[in-house]
Design a protein around this motif. Sequence first.
Motif, PDB file in Angstrom:
ATOM      1  N   ASP A 213      42.761  42.999  44.953  1.00  0.00           N
ATOM      2  CA  ASP A 213      43.173  44.161  44.171  1.00  0.00           C
ATOM      3  C   ASP A 213      42.859  43.926  42.691  1.00  0.00           C
ATOM      4  O   ASP A 213      41.720  44.100  42.263  1.00  0.00           O
ATOM      5  N   LYS A 214      43.849  43.447  41.920  1.00  0.00           N
ATOM      6  CA  LYS A 214      43.657  43.290  40.474  1.00  0.00           C
ATOM      7  C   LYS A 214      43.721  41.837  40.020  1.00  0.00           C
ATOM      8  O   LYS A 214      44.015  41.553  38.860  1.00  0.00           O
ATOM      9  N   GLU A 215      43.429  40.904  40.907  1.00  0.00           N
ATOM     10  CA  GLU A 215      43.517  39.486  40.545  1.00  0.00           C
ATOM     11  C   GLU A 215      42.651  39.152  39.338  1.00  0.00           C
ATOM     12  O   GLU A 215      41.538  39.660  39.182  1.00  0.00           O
ATOM     13  N   ARG A 216      43.177  38.275  38.490  1.00  0.00           N
ATOM     14  CA  ARG A 216      42.486  37.802  37.300  1.00  0.00           C
ATOM     15  C   ARG A 216      43.192  36.537  36.837  1.00  0.00           C
ATOM     16  O   ARG A 216      44.165  36.098  37.462  1.00  0.00           O
ATOM     17  N   PHE A 217      42.731  35.932  35.753  1.00  0.00           N
ATOM     18  CA  PHE A 217      43.421  34.782  35.183  1.00  0.00           C
ATOM     19  C   PHE A 217      44.367  35.241  34.080  1.00  0.00           C
ATOM     20  O   PHE A 217      44.094  36.213  33.361  1.00  0.00           O
TER      21      PHE A 217
END
Length: 345
Positions: free
Chosen positions: A325-329
């Motif tokens: 979905d919106k995964e990020r660091f």
Amino acid sequence: MKKKVSLLVMFVVFAVSLTACSMGSAGGSTKADDVIDIVWYPNESGSDMKSSRDEMAKVIEEATGKKVEHHLTTDYAIAIETMVNNNADLAFMGAQGYIEAHKGNEAIKPLVVATGPSGTLDDAVYHSWLAVNQSDQEKYKVDGEFSLDTIEGKNMSFVSNSSTSGFKVPAASILTHFTKQEKYSNLTEMDLMKGGSLFSKVLFGNSHQGSAVNLLKGTADVAAFCDTCVENYVEVVEGEGNTEGAVYKVQDDAAEPFNQVTGKKFTLMSVTPVLNAPFVANIDVLGQEDFDKLQKLFTSDEVANNEEIFVPENSGKSGLFFKTDKERFAAVKDSWFDPIRKLSN
């Protein structure tokens, strides 16, 4: 005489200055150079992770103008000590590994962690599993429900005593359960590392993949490992993923070391959420300027949308991180890892 004394004083001052400089260097203050060394745990050192490691190196080189060198390991302790001893700039390690490294060298700081599907830290978790072979699953149930009571006297496989999800978290659950019993009221974490106390025999796989293979080859009866480190090799064939009772099967084309156990099935008897693993940096080696550059780079939309870093979930490709979905660091502070620290208190 005065001249001799003056020369002696100068020599002593010079010698003390050299000693002070030497001690300062040994203390960890190291000048940043033109190479960024990244050390990887055994879980991420396999050939199937090469494309992800190389893409991470590529974007780091572009942002810093420095060359990246990878250091692959076969042991958690080696990776941790490499960071503690100022022999690497960056590492990707679990929360427990970071805690141990930071305790050994305060210059080691968290850089970022991968978020959850929401794109925030609210769901930035993966899962620690206790698994048994599917054919034996009924042996681990009491009145139709999985019970930790059934693992007493079994052969147990952990990952490493420095692994968060492969030792620290399952060990805490096991201790919480068994120390309520008079027989095991004095059971300790150290007891879980060796046979003859709770377990008949204790093995360490040295990676999550290795621990899972210990189970599937029949060397261990029960094994601890995590979802993210084996998801490139297995698929759910019964139940809902990451839930107690779910059954997984090793894919027919699974890479090493799972190519030894293709088609084998295991069942989850316990599932526990765990804080996501961080990238960490040694500030004394990397330098604050590059730390800031890399934190800005890692948390950018450019990296979040890089499909070689956050691999689309249904692409069929292997990767370190997956995009559902919106995964990020996201950047984190040291205090974010306090829940894992408390497991040792």
